[in-house]
Design a protein around this motif. Structure first.
Motif, PDB file in Angstrom:
ATOM      1  N   GLY B  43       0.913  -1.225  -0.025  1.00 41.79           N
ATOM      2  CA  GLY B  43      -0.097   0.022   0.008  1.00 41.79           C
ATOM      3  C   GLY B  43       0.722   1.244  -0.054  1.00 41.79           C
ATOM      4  O   GLY B  43       2.143   1.301  -0.178  1.00 41.79           O
ATOM      5  N   ASP B  44       0.257   2.196   0.203  1.00 35.95           N
ATOM      6  CA  ASP B  44       0.959   3.533  -0.021  1.00 35.95           C
ATOM      7  C   ASP B  44       1.565   3.959   1.692  1.00 35.95           C
ATOM      8  O   ASP B  44       1.007   4.203   2.275  1.00 35.95           O
ATOM      9  CB  ASP B  44       0.048   4.682  -0.449  1.00 35.95           C
ATOM     10  N   GLN B  66       9.537   0.588  -1.348  1.00 39.61           N
ATOM     11  CA  GLN B  66       9.617   1.561  -2.185  1.00 39.61           C
ATOM     12  C   GLN B  66      10.279   2.898  -1.600  1.00 39.61           C
ATOM     13  O   GLN B  66      10.009   3.112  -0.587  1.00 39.61           O
ATOM     14  CB  GLN B  66       7.963   2.032  -2.392  1.00 39.61           C
TER      15      GLN B  66
ATOM     16  N   HIS D  32       2.477  -8.275  -4.997  1.00 40.28           N
ATOM     17  CA  HIS D  32       2.492  -7.347  -6.276  1.00 40.28           C
ATOM     18  C   HIS D  32       1.951  -5.840  -5.575  1.00 40.28           C
ATOM     19  O   HIS D  32       0.924  -5.800  -5.309  1.00 40.28           O
ATOM     20  CB  HIS D  32       1.378  -7.944  -7.426  1.00 40.28           C
ATOM     21  N   GLY D  33       2.944  -4.989  -5.757  1.00 43.38           N
ATOM     22  CA  GLY D  33       2.568  -3.743  -5.352  1.00 43.38           C
ATOM     23  C   GLY D  33       2.159  -3.049  -6.644  1.00 43.38           C
ATOM     24  O   GLY D  33       2.048  -3.634  -7.694  1.00 43.38           O
ATOM     25  N   ASP D  34       1.782  -1.738  -6.338  1.00 45.27           N
ATOM     26  CA  ASP D  34       1.310  -0.768  -7.344  1.00 45.27           C
ATOM     27  C   ASP D  34       2.420  -0.594  -8.216  1.00 45.27           C
ATOM     28  O   ASP D  34       2.185  -0.277  -9.688  1.00 45.27           O
ATOM     29  CB  ASP D  34       0.658   0.507  -6.964  1.00 45.27           C
ATOM     30  N   VAL D  35       3.503  -0.252  -7.769  1.00 46.03           N
ATOM     31  CA  VAL D  35       4.600   0.053  -8.516  1.00 46.03           C
ATOM     32  C   VAL D  35       5.772  -1.066  -8.885  1.00 46.03           C
ATOM     33  O   VAL D  35       6.202  -1.448  -9.874  1.00 46.03           O
ATOM     34  CB  VAL D  35       5.604   1.149  -7.636  1.00 46.03           C
ATOM     35  N   THR D  37       6.961  -5.379  -7.902  1.00 45.99           N
ATOM     36  CA  THR D  37       6.822  -6.802  -7.323  1.00 45.99           C
ATOM     37  C   THR D  37       7.853  -7.077  -6.172  1.00 45.99           C
ATOM     38  O   THR D  37       9.071  -6.770  -6.513  1.00 45.99           O
ATOM     39  CB  THR D  37       6.562  -7.671  -8.413  1.00 45.99           C
TER      40      THR D  37
END
Lengths: 355, 355, 355, 355
Positions: B43-44, B66, D32-35, D37
């Motif tokens: 998530g963010d 991230q 799997h993330g938004d940006v 993996t």
């Protein structure tokens, strides 16, 4: 100042340096070695910027002999500086080490902060710390309640008999801070924000100056000098960890040796912040004890009372239960140190201090 | 985000962390290893402060997956940011690298500065740099001419067709700077002066952001994010050396690898400052070349025209003769890179960029 | 040597230091400042251990003026050392920079290594590198084929006309190495394994000495001095990255400035290892170019031809396709430098070298 | 192990990594993330070299979750390791901290050493330290008496009832050392001399392993693992300072936090060396106290009895008068800690250890 010439420096180059330094008021002693010539420049370093002579042709290196700070140095003032606060609390010298505890940032309602303040008072601490304006590495993180946070701090401190310490981040806020806090904190990231150092210097208020994460001890004492050069000698230094090459287990490397080093070279009080200095809860107690035994005049520790909803409390904050247990151990140690200090004081009165 | 639990963490502790993260909007994948349990939180990141979960009982460590900056990241904007100045000069991407040269601090009369500016223009440089307000480690060093210095810079730039870059040190000076400079510089010591970052962000003017001497690359890009979060995407980064363990031969360690790293992770232009990055004159040329070959979008170099009376020029400043010789070599190299870049551009237009 | 006395040092303490140094053959110049006394000791540092005088009462600090290495210093030998190998390859000075490439460790069968060697030769490289005995941080990692690996290296090199460089880890293996390799490598972790330095010194074989991750440049040159003091002046230095505070994006900080610094203070050749120096594949090319432009006499790069089964190749190794593309770019750059060097050489013959 | 893929990694690249890891026996959980993996690989790290998977196309970064050492870890052995020596002295756990004192190097005649040994015994110390083979940064410095030095040490120890600790520098000397010393020291410069670690491991003798000046804690524990993997679990660790960015006032930065960190992650005893860790006499006492309060199982301190003729004693050595005074203070502190430890032990017997 020692000026080392390149092995191939010409007589003209050596003479040019000599002339320049003599014009600035220095006495020059020339030492011709087999390989290179070295000039010893005797006089007040502050008459020139050492870098200026380093730009002369044929100069290899300039080494300072005397430390470049003056007001902060032990040479300029032999006895320890002891700062006294309104309620009689004293920081520095052989006084009992002080405790500054509180949340990373002041949040939510006043009741939340009072609970922390009461625990602090009950455990014998002297200062309530808390961030009203928070320096946040990320722009998306909570950055504090602002002036409302300062009001809460002052009120909680008044009700419990504690003193307030909080970090100012901008010259435009300095006057406002003077209304609320007993000790103005300059954060590590602003240690070389010279406009801010000047501004807090001019207030005459006691200042807590944190060491920057890449600041050499000399730079740290020069930052204190910026405050003192504005006629404010009420500076408390704070070692809070420097950048190291291993950030797997700690956020910073708490440089415990900086405490006795600064005690040798400066008369200013110095405390330690094991919470930011390590970034890990389980290291707060052993590093607190280490700092005290190395001579720290106090400690700054982060505590909180509601981890599940805290915005910036973290891996380094103790909850109130952990804080009480740790503080009990620290108080026992402080009691012994205090006793030792008094014995030492009596000894000193009887005899001259050994070197 | 990856949350690593202690080997002895209880099921209740694991569930408490899981519940907290799910309430904050994260999807949690639990990985039970033989020794310890690991939670992957998808998530963010910006929804929570990672430190907050680190304070839960039983949590050993929190690792970010991230990068925490967003606007500055290559993920958010794939193509390089190119910043265009009033006279058509462009900085970034595959544009020809730019040169920013001038004295450490603006001193004495205007004629002195004009001489430097004319040499800069004659050698093909684009920017005139110079300090009007100087951050000085010692309070006893010369700290600049102030606004008069900015006036001199603007006048010299206008007469020669150069652009002006100069360092602002305090939020109260930001408006004044906008009248005089084309590129507002944030110095290394102020890289995490968040109030100042916000203030320059709001001006919408191009900003040159220098890396702090102890700033990790992540912290450097997060400082840029503070400017960009105030709707200003005209940020040029500047690598200027970090603190290293060997200061015998250099003042700092110029981290050349930071240039290609930042080009991979961010779309922002990045230049290098080999003068402050090394602190030694003889290293300026080789390190300039190294930075250009590693992909720098420009260089910032200190030059002076009167060493014998300079107040803050030093061991790292080139005099005008040295500057002209060095610049001739750099121009030759820049010419080749420029040619290579154009060939590369044409190739890219024909084919998709290889990874 | 400069001996700085404590501000409170007594006349007796100052005289004791003076007497001791004079007895050791130094000429002493006394400089009495306002605050402290400084003694300049002129003479050969190697006559005493500087730490011995530092233990005298009243001494604050001892500063070296002249670098403590002698054979490795530019003062003792002005012209660059150029080392010639059996097939005419030369390393050092203005010679064309050399390429040393190959797998991290020699593995599996001989065919595998031949494929790498053929690619290296085809791209114009001079040396085949490969580990037969591997220093592994973890005892559970593959630690090399041993002597069989050296045999493979020698055979692959003979078939392709390359030279062999490989790392020796223990004094008992030095003789065996002499049978197989053209250049004996001392790894970074053994830079201060003085018994090993002595042993390779005595062989008279060319030695590649890698800089330790925490070695100051002075310590690096002193390690070379250990080899040279055993009558072996065929030492090639290798910058391979030092420990920095940010290991998020790289394993080490490749200290590019060390290249021109060492060229100024020593006559020995110096190459760079961007593979270990960064630990990331995508950084190998830009950092190779940067090192070459800063004056490196060669590069050492890790390549492999079978990542899916490699035991110790890693994030920093180029596969053969990536290697060929990178090497094409580097050869283009080397060609230009080589051309520039020849022009420079011609210029130098016409004129005395500027300082 | 956590494997982070590049944002642009293809499905094929992700699957190739998954397949490789599954073939090596790992269980893979894909996140799997938004940006990007992220693959969590669950299983024994020692089955593969983490760098091998880092070389796959599309892999951005590999992060270890579990520490890579096993035998040295607290997970593999919960209770503290306590090492018992021939005369009943015990090192580790809650045992009374031990003192290892003596000259940097054994010099001159036997009488000189006996005087030091008698002072050590008289003050209650347990170990006599002394260098017979000295690692010297400069080849021109005195490098020890060799085997004669070991004989002196053994004789002095036998006459006084002390134990001997001395540094071995080469695999060929290991057998000889076993005849003379009770505790074999591996110096900081040899911390990653893996052949030597293996050789001392095989002797089964207790080993004192000093931390390298650039060694991360993980690397330090992996070096211990090299000894333990050769069936020798009698390893005492020694924190002796790491390279820091400020060497004006100290030689190294004594990393006091490493003591409690290692106590959390490992069961091995750890002592501190404030002499080498600071390089300054006046810092030995405060840093000794700090290390003890942080949980050190002992201290190693340099003392000498004849500064005017010492070959390698230096700014960090205490003379016998200074030693006696310092040791009196340390003994007082050790007495208290010992008392506290006994109280703690009793408490632990009554209750389970809190986390």
């Amino acid at each position: 100042m020692i000026i080392i010439m390149e092995p191939k420096a010409t007589v003209e180059q050596i003479n040019a340096v000599k002339r320049y330094m003599e014009n600035k008021g220095f006495k020059i002693v020339l030492n011709h070695g087999d390989v290179m010539t070295v000039l010893a420049a005797i006089g007040d370093k502050r008459l020139i910027e050492p870098q200026s002579v380093a730009s002369f042709e044929g100069v290899r290196e300039v080494k300072l002999i005397q430390e470049p700070y003056k007001l902060a140095s032990r040479e300029s003032k032999e006895e320890d500086t002891v700062i006294e606060f309104k309620n009689g609390v004293k920081v520095g010298g052989l006084e009992k080490p002080v405790m500054m505890v509180g949340p990373c940032s002041v949040e939510k309602d006043f009741g939340w902060l009072m609970e922390v303040a009461q625990a602090a008072k009950e455990m014998g601490c002297e200062f309530l710390r808390g961030g009203a304006f928070k320096p946040r590495t990320s722009p998306y993180d909570f950055d504090g309640l602002g002036e409302k946070g300062l009001k809460y701090l002052k009120e909680a401190a008044e009700k419990t008999g504690l003193l307030v310490v909080s970090e100012v981040m901008d010259t435009t806020d300095v006057d406002m801070f003077c209304d609320y806090v007993d000790l103005i904190q300059i954060g590590a990231r602003n240690m070389q924000n010279f406009k801010l150092l000047k501004a807090v210097g001019k207030t005459g208020k006691p200042v807590l100056l944190k060491r920057g994460p890449a600041a050499a001890i000399r730079e740290f004492l020069l930052a204190a000098e910026h405050i003192m050069a504005n006629d404010n000698d009420k500076v408390i230094l704070c070692e809070r960890g420097v950048k190291g090459f291993d950030s797997t287990f700690t956020r910073n490397t708490l440089d415990i040796a900086a405490i006795p080093i600064i005690k040798k070279y400066s008369h200013l009080p110095i405390i330690a912040d094991p919470s930011h200095g390590t970034g890990r809860r389980y290291l707060v107690e052993p590093m607190s004890k280490a700092a005290l035994m190395a001579g720290a005049n106090g400690l700054m520790i982060e505590i909180h009372n509601d981890p599940d909803n805290a915005s910036s409390d973290g891996a380094q904050s103790l909850n109130l239960t952990q804080f009480r247990e740790t503080q009990r151990h620290l108080n026992k140690l402080i009691g012994r140190i205090d006793y030792d200090n008094k014995v030492l004081k009596a000894e000193i009165e009887k005899a001259a201090l050994r070197c």
